[in-house]
Design an enzyme around this catalytic site. Sequence first.
Site, PDB file in Angstrom:
ATOM      1  N   GLU A 182       0.838  -1.209   0.000  1.00 43.57           N
ATOM      2  CA  GLU A 182       0.000   0.000   0.000  1.00 43.57           C
ATOM      3  C   GLU A 182       0.873   1.259   0.000  1.00 43.57           C
ATOM      4  O   GLU A 182       1.298   1.719   1.063  1.00 43.57           O
ATOM      5  CB  GLU A 182      -0.926   0.006   1.231  1.00 43.57           C
ATOM      6  CG  GLU A 182      -1.831   1.233   1.256  1.00 43.57           C
ATOM      7  CD  GLU A 182      -2.755   1.294   2.476  1.00 43.57           C
ATOM      8  OE1 GLU A 182      -2.515   0.557   3.449  1.00 43.57           O
ATOM      9  OE2 GLU A 182      -3.703   2.086   2.442  1.00 43.57           O
ATOM     10  N   LYS A 231      -2.428  -1.980  -3.243  1.00 46.93           N
ATOM     11  CA  LYS A 231      -3.497  -1.168  -2.654  1.00 46.93           C
ATOM     12  C   LYS A 231      -3.133   0.300  -2.850  1.00 46.93           C
ATOM     13  O   LYS A 231      -2.459   0.908  -2.003  1.00 46.93           O
ATOM     14  CB  LYS A 231      -3.648  -1.519  -1.171  1.00 46.93           C
ATOM     15  CG  LYS A 231      -4.655  -0.661  -0.421  1.00 46.93           C
ATOM     16  CD  LYS A 231      -5.095  -1.316   0.865  1.00 46.93           C
ATOM     17  CE  LYS A 231      -5.962  -0.381   1.680  1.00 46.93           C
ATOM     18  NZ  LYS A 231      -6.696  -1.054   2.744  1.00 46.93           N
ATOM     19  N   SER A 242      -9.662   4.069   0.291  1.00 44.48           N
ATOM     20  CA  SER A 242     -10.605   5.172   0.014  1.00 44.48           C
ATOM     21  C   SER A 242      -9.982   6.543   0.330  1.00 44.48           C
ATOM     22  O   SER A 242     -10.358   7.540  -0.297  1.00 44.48           O
ATOM     23  CB  SER A 242     -11.933   4.980   0.747  1.00 44.48           C
ATOM     24  OG  SER A 242     -11.783   4.907   2.142  1.00 44.48           O
TER      25      SER A 242
HETATM   26  P1  13P Z   1      -9.219   4.177   4.006  1.00 46.46           P
HETATM   27  O1  13P Z   1     -10.069   3.401   3.042  1.00 46.46           O
HETATM   28  O2  13P Z   1      -9.986   4.758   5.139  1.00 46.46           O
HETATM   29  O3  13P Z   1      -8.313   5.134   3.319  1.00 46.46           O
HETATM   30  O4  13P Z   1      -8.260   3.127   4.701  1.00 46.46           O
HETATM   31  C1  13P Z   1      -7.643   2.156   3.960  1.00 46.46           C
HETATM   32  C2  13P Z   1      -6.482   1.633   4.691  1.00 46.46           C
HETATM   33  O5  13P Z   1      -6.397   0.473   4.942  1.00 46.46           O
HETATM   34  C3  13P Z   1      -5.441   2.579   5.129  1.00 46.46           C
HETATM   35  O6  13P Z   1      -4.283   1.879   5.472  1.00 46.46           O
END
Ligand code: 13P
Length: 342
Positions: free
Chosen positions: A177, A219, A261
Amino acid sequence: MRTEELIATATALMAGDKGLLAMDESVGTCNKRFEEAGIPQTIEYRRAYRELIVTTPNLGRCLSGAILFDETIYQATKEGVLFIDILKKAGIIPGIKVDEGTADMANFPGEKITEGIDGLRQRLVKYYELGARFAKWRAVITISDDTPTKANIEANMHLLARYAALCQENNLVPIVEPEVLMDGDHGLKKCAKVTGKVLATLFKQLEKQRVNLQATILKPNMVLPGTRNSKPVSVQKASKATVEVLLKSVPATLAGVAFLSGGQSPAEASAHLNEMHVKYKGKLPWPLTFSFARAIQQPAMDIWRGDDKNVKAAQKLLYKRASLNNAARRGEYKPEMEEKLA
Ligand code: 13P
């Protein structure tokens, strides 16, 4: 490393119209959200909230996976059933956030580096034994006049790749991510440029560290203007920019893409995911799904407010939000569906 098992897990996580729920907020982040919603910030309220989530009826119809946090993976319902067992029974693959949050990067004011690589191998072995089958590590990239720097991007992407290699060694599918934050007044173009650079660096690092992309999930953030940018951008334009950046930087062998998100409203996040499926159906080399935290949980948390008598209503909202994202994955989401939700 058991490659076949890893690929099977990654494939299952990306299957059909399902997606992932991130319920892996650290104690600090969870408490911050509780404070905003007027919920007491104690371990018991955090446990009760996670119980509300995992016991939501039929959640397994919407979710392929759920990402837990270290505190949560050991927790159980009031009756003593481990959350991880409830997820497995519902057909939801349990995952675990394994980074230890971010710290200021020395010599690079305003930039963050993710911590947690020391001792990670041992923690991964333990999490696999507990039943986790995939993991998540988040890097944070900040856009401002002077950031991100090349050094910050490289250091964070190198850590993501080392984490991913360790995950696969221990039979956990890595979710990588690299989040380009929405904070700032930058426009869509700037976000596209930075996200493209970050992803290109990430995939170079993953290749160097010999990470198997068929058993890796990306991600990413969607490509959007900063939250302090006042120029509105249509759903079509943002979705197009997002897919174009991915097509330029993400190898076709990757198992899949599951978006965060990032502070969009739940409806915006669903609309963007939907548009990508409507416009690019059959044209993308990897499946696209959701791995939202706030965009699935927030309405439920707001209605729960820590009160037992709101649990059912909160679960209903959580289920609806997740199923709207299933509709988005099928390209069948419509903003009118939000009214029914209300
Ligand atoms: P959000 O969808 O609230 O951005 O969170 C995703 C997430 O896992 C952040 O590490």
